[in-house]
Enzyme design. Structure first.
Site, PDB file in Angstrom:
ATOM      1  N   GLU A   1       1.186  -4.184  13.836  1.00 37.47           N
ATOM      2  CA  GLU A   1      -0.054  -4.249  14.655  1.00 37.47           C
ATOM      3  C   GLU A   1      -0.611  -5.716  14.612  1.00 37.47           C
ATOM      4  OE1 GLU A   1      -3.197  -1.368  13.532  1.00 37.47           O
ATOM      5  OE2 GLU A   1      -4.236  -1.823  15.405  1.00 37.47           O
TER       6      GLU A   1
ATOM      7  N   ARG B   1       0.904  -1.186   0.016  1.00 37.20           N
ATOM      8  CA  ARG B   1      -0.059   0.084   0.103  1.00 37.20           C
ATOM      9  C   ARG B   1       0.873   1.284  -0.129  1.00 37.20           C
ATOM     10  NH1 ARG B   1      -3.172  -0.969   4.928  1.00 37.20           N
ATOM     11  NH2 ARG B   1      -2.161  -2.768   5.291  1.00 37.20           N
TER      12      ARG B   1
END
Ligand SMILES: O=P(O)(O)OC[C@H]1O[C@H](OP(=O)(O)OP(=O)(O)O)[C@H](O)[C@@H]1O
Ligand SMILES: Nc1ncnc2[nH]cnc12
Length: 170
Positions: free
Chosen positions: A95, A58
């Site tokens: 994360e 991304r």
């Protein structure tokens, strides 16, 4: 324009407990995507750098148009096994897991000034790993700039005294 309207929260992706910031509604609206890219450029127009590093996947979406429009060199940092030439690598936690990133050994010259551009700055693990790669190559990190920053995860704690900017913050 309220850009946050175009970022969709997806609960429990890719793991339970994570609220995933889905940027695809930004990308599917040409007017919004243009507003975002132009806004990011406006924010960093006075930063002193030669090169933009974008992490797969991304990160490429934001880093490459910035490099194109600002007339800067683009360097891809990729997931393991994707780059064809000699590489340096760094491992990190993010994360929802841990990972390794690779960069070509000759991608950055000693003393080259770089910025790191990504879609989301979450724990800061990805960015910290790229900072390590740039330092290994002898480059200088001018700063880090993101489309969105999840400040509630305190990513700046991992980045010490590095300059950090983001178009939107949560
Ligand atoms: O600050 P962190 O906790 O490190 O998280 C941020 C990173 O996580 C996502 O990438 P991901 O590894 O999911 O890969 P993708 O871009 O290929 O989807 C995102 O694009 C950032 O690069
Ligand atoms: N919550 C999140 N949403 C989107 N991308 C991420 N990368 C790391 N954490 C993320």
């Amino acid at each position: 324009m309220d850009v946050k309207k175009y970022v969709r929260d997806v609960k429990d992706f890719p793991k339970e407990g994570i609220i995933f910031k889905d940027i695809t509604p930004v990308l599917s609206n040409p007017e919004v995507f243009k507003f975002v890219i132009d806004g990011m450029i406006e924010d960093i127009k006075d930063w002193n750098f030669d090169t933009i590093i974008g992490p797969e996947a991304r990160g490429f979406i934001f880093a490459a148009p910035l490099a194109y429009k600002m007339g800067k060199k683009f360097v891809p940092v990729r997931k393991p096994g994707k780059l064809p030439y000699k590489k340096i690598s760094a491992s990190y936690d993010l994360e929802y897991g841990s990972a390794t990133l690779e960069m070509h050994i000759d991608a950055i010259e000693k003393g080259e000034r770089v910025i790191i551009v990504d879609d989301v700055l979450a724990t800061g693990g990805t960015t910290a790993a790229i900072v390590e790669l740039v330092k290994k190559a002898g480059g200088i990190v001018e700063g880090v700039y993101n489309f969105a920053e999840l400040s509630f995860l305190n990513p700046r704690e991992k980045l010490n005294d590095i300059k950090v900017g983001s178009l939107i913050e949560y």
